[in-house]
Design an enzyme around this catalytic site. Structure first.
Site, PDB file in Angstrom:
ATOM      1  N   LYS A  11       0.830  -1.199   0.000  1.00 51.15           N
ATOM      2  CA  LYS A  11       0.000   0.000   0.000  1.00 51.15           C
ATOM      3  C   LYS A  11       0.876   1.265   0.000  1.00 51.15           C
ATOM      4  O   LYS A  11       2.087   1.191   0.252  1.00 51.15           O
ATOM      5  CB  LYS A  11      -0.911  -0.057   1.230  1.00 51.15           C
ATOM      6  CG  LYS A  11      -1.889  -1.242   1.221  1.00 51.15           C
ATOM      7  CD  LYS A  11      -2.721  -1.268   2.506  1.00 51.15           C
ATOM      8  CE  LYS A  11      -3.729  -2.398   2.513  1.00 51.15           C
ATOM      9  NZ  LYS A  11      -4.547  -2.393   3.764  1.00 51.15           N
ATOM     10  N   TYR A  51     -12.575  -2.867  -2.227  1.00 51.59           N
ATOM     11  CA  TYR A  51     -12.999  -2.926  -0.827  1.00 51.59           C
ATOM     12  C   TYR A  51     -14.524  -2.847  -0.675  1.00 51.59           C
ATOM     13  O   TYR A  51     -15.026  -2.433   0.378  1.00 51.59           O
ATOM     14  CB  TYR A  51     -12.309  -1.827  -0.018  1.00 51.59           C
ATOM     15  CG  TYR A  51     -10.850  -2.135   0.264  1.00 51.59           C
ATOM     16  CD1 TYR A  51     -10.487  -3.236   1.049  1.00 51.59           C
ATOM     17  CD2 TYR A  51      -9.835  -1.338  -0.249  1.00 51.59           C
ATOM     18  CE1 TYR A  51      -9.153  -3.529   1.312  1.00 51.59           C
ATOM     19  CE2 TYR A  51      -8.493  -1.633   0.015  1.00 51.59           C
ATOM     20  CZ  TYR A  51      -8.164  -2.726   0.798  1.00 51.59           C
ATOM     21  OH  TYR A  51      -6.849  -3.018   1.062  1.00 51.59           O
ATOM     22  N   ASN A 114      -1.452  -0.135   7.333  1.00 53.21           N
ATOM     23  CA  ASN A 114      -0.882  -1.430   7.715  1.00 53.21           C
ATOM     24  C   ASN A 114      -0.092  -2.096   6.588  1.00 53.21           C
ATOM     25  O   ASN A 114       0.041  -3.308   6.532  1.00 53.21           O
ATOM     26  CB  ASN A 114      -1.983  -2.340   8.258  1.00 53.21           C
ATOM     27  CG  ASN A 114      -3.105  -2.517   7.257  1.00 53.21           C
ATOM     28  OD1 ASN A 114      -2.972  -2.105   6.102  1.00 53.21           O
ATOM     29  ND2 ASN A 114      -4.192  -3.146   7.673  1.00 53.21           N
ATOM     30  N   HIS A 117      -1.771  -5.541   1.458  1.00 50.73           N
ATOM     31  CA  HIS A 117      -2.980  -6.355   1.298  1.00 50.73           C
ATOM     32  C   HIS A 117      -2.571  -7.748   0.847  1.00 50.73           C
ATOM     33  O   HIS A 117      -1.631  -7.899   0.071  1.00 50.73           O
ATOM     34  CB  HIS A 117      -3.888  -5.734   0.221  1.00 50.73           C
ATOM     35  CG  HIS A 117      -4.978  -6.664  -0.223  1.00 50.73           C
ATOM     36  ND1 HIS A 117      -6.179  -6.761   0.447  1.00 50.73           N
ATOM     37  CD2 HIS A 117      -5.041  -7.573  -1.234  1.00 50.73           C
ATOM     38  CE1 HIS A 117      -6.942  -7.686  -0.144  1.00 50.73           C
ATOM     39  NE2 HIS A 117      -6.275  -8.181  -1.165  1.00 50.73           N
ATOM     40  N   GLU A 128      -9.044 -11.417  -7.460  1.00 54.68           N
ATOM     41  CA  GLU A 128      -8.180 -10.236  -7.327  1.00 54.68           C
ATOM     42  C   GLU A 128      -7.039 -10.267  -8.340  1.00 54.68           C
ATOM     43  O   GLU A 128      -6.662  -9.234  -8.886  1.00 54.68           O
ATOM     44  CB  GLU A 128      -7.635 -10.154  -5.898  1.00 54.68           C
ATOM     45  CG  GLU A 128      -8.735  -9.802  -4.902  1.00 54.68           C
ATOM     46  CD  GLU A 128      -8.285  -9.833  -3.447  1.00 54.68           C
ATOM     47  OE1 GLU A 128      -9.134  -9.586  -2.577  1.00 54.68           O
ATOM     48  OE2 GLU A 128      -7.091 -10.106  -3.173  1.00 54.68           O
TER      49      GLU A 128
HETATM   50  N1  UDP Z   1      -9.196  -0.851   8.034  1.00 56.89           N
HETATM   51  C1  UDP Z   1      -9.374   0.345   8.728  1.00 56.89           C
HETATM   52  N2  UDP Z   1     -10.068   0.307   9.927  1.00 56.89           N
HETATM   53  C2  UDP Z   1     -10.601  -0.831  10.438  1.00 56.89           C
HETATM   54  C3  UDP Z   1     -10.419  -2.040   9.721  1.00 56.89           C
HETATM   55  C4  UDP Z   1      -9.719  -2.011   8.534  1.00 56.89           C
HETATM   56  O1  UDP Z   1      -8.927   1.393   8.292  1.00 56.89           O
HETATM   57  O2  UDP Z   1     -11.213  -0.789  11.513  1.00 56.89           O
HETATM   58  C5  UDP Z   1      -8.455  -0.828   6.761  1.00 56.89           C
HETATM   59  C6  UDP Z   1      -7.073  -1.489   6.870  1.00 56.89           C
HETATM   60  O3  UDP Z   1      -6.163  -0.772   6.044  1.00 56.89           O
HETATM   61  C7  UDP Z   1      -7.336  -2.879   6.330  1.00 56.89           C
HETATM   62  C8  UDP Z   1      -8.371  -2.594   5.240  1.00 56.89           C
HETATM   63  O4  UDP Z   1      -9.183  -1.573   5.803  1.00 56.89           O
HETATM   64  O5  UDP Z   1      -6.180  -3.504   5.819  1.00 56.89           O
HETATM   65  C9  UDP Z   1      -9.234  -3.765   4.848  1.00 56.89           C
HETATM   66  O6  UDP Z   1      -9.773  -4.360   6.019  1.00 56.89           O
HETATM   67  P1  UDP Z   1      -9.754  -5.947   6.206  1.00 56.89           P
HETATM   68  O7  UDP Z   1     -10.647  -6.260   7.356  1.00 56.89           O
HETATM   69  O8  UDP Z   1     -10.045  -6.603   4.896  1.00 56.89           O
HETATM   70  O9  UDP Z   1      -8.259  -6.209   6.688  1.00 56.89           O
HETATM   71  P2  UDP Z   1      -7.047  -7.039   6.023  1.00 56.89           P
HETATM   72  O10 UDP Z   1      -7.651  -8.148   5.208  1.00 56.89           O
HETATM   73  O11 UDP Z   1      -6.260  -6.055   5.206  1.00 56.89           O
HETATM   74  O12 UDP Z   1      -6.246  -7.547   7.195  1.00 56.89           O
HETATM   75 MG    MG Z   2      -9.171  -8.096   3.730  1.00 55.94          MG
END
Ligand code: UDP
Ligand code: MG
Length: 158
Positions: A11, A51, A114, A117, A128
């Site tokens: 990212k 997303y 974080n 992805h 994807e």
């Molecule tokens: N995210 C956020 N706040 C939250 C949860 C997720 O900003 O409370 C963002 C974070 O960057 C995350 C992305 O949204 O990586 C997608 O969320 P997901 O639950 O799919 O997490 P991942 O699969 O990336 O661990």
């Molecule tokens: Mg995810």
């Protein structure tokens, strides 16, 4: 020999913090093969589609701003159980909850920024990969070192 594939993208924070090499290096050393890689600027439309599952969450709009805030690096990684192993290497969604030794656990504290992805299921990976790469952007090549990453001396890949 065909392995599972997963879609990973680094990212904008990973690129701005100059962590690309560090993160790619971990996947490379673990034994993953890189089937495709490219720099991309994720558009708002693309971010919203990627997303879409989070459309109704309060973090959706800031997440779209985050993803469109700079270039990303997309890649397809190939290896045994690639989807699960990459997710394990990433850590938890929130940097602050991630264990040391994971990518997020070593380089992130934020609950949003974080770094990367990774597809969360084999089906998601398939969709994807198609969303990010044309078939001709994935390069099948002979992995000369495969016998040192796996035991292929008998039946299968162990
Ligand atoms: N995210 C956020 N706040 C939250 C949860 C997720 O900003 O409370 C963002 C974070 O960057 C995350 C992305 O949204 O990586 C997608 O969320 P997901 O639950 O799919 O997490 P991942 O699969 O990336 O661990
Ligand atoms: Mg995810």
């Amino acid at each position: 020999m065909s392995f599972e594939r997963t879609l990973v993208f680094l990212k904008p924070d990973a690129l701005k913090r100059r962590l690309m090499g560090e993160i790619i290096s971990r996947f490379e050393k673990r034994g993953f093969f890189v089937a495709g890689m490219k720099m991309i600027c994720i558009t708002e439309d693309f971010a919203r589609r990627h997303y879409a599952a989070h459309r109704d969450r309060d973090f959706y709009e800031p997440l779209v701003r985050y993803m469109t805030g700079g270039p990303s690096l997309a890649m397809v990684l190939e290896g045994k159980n690639a989807v699960r192993v990459v997710r394990d290497m990433m850590g938890e969604t929130f940097g602050v909850d991630s264990k040391p030794g994971t990518i997020r656990g070593d380089y992130a504290l934020s609950n949003r920024y974080n770094l990367l992805h990774g597809s969360d299921s084999v089906q998601a990976a398939r969709e994807e990969i198609q969303r990010f790469f044309r078939p001709d952007e994935l390069v099948p090549y002979t992995q000369e070192d495969i016998q040192w990453n796996y035991d292929i001396s008998g039946k299968g890949v162990v």
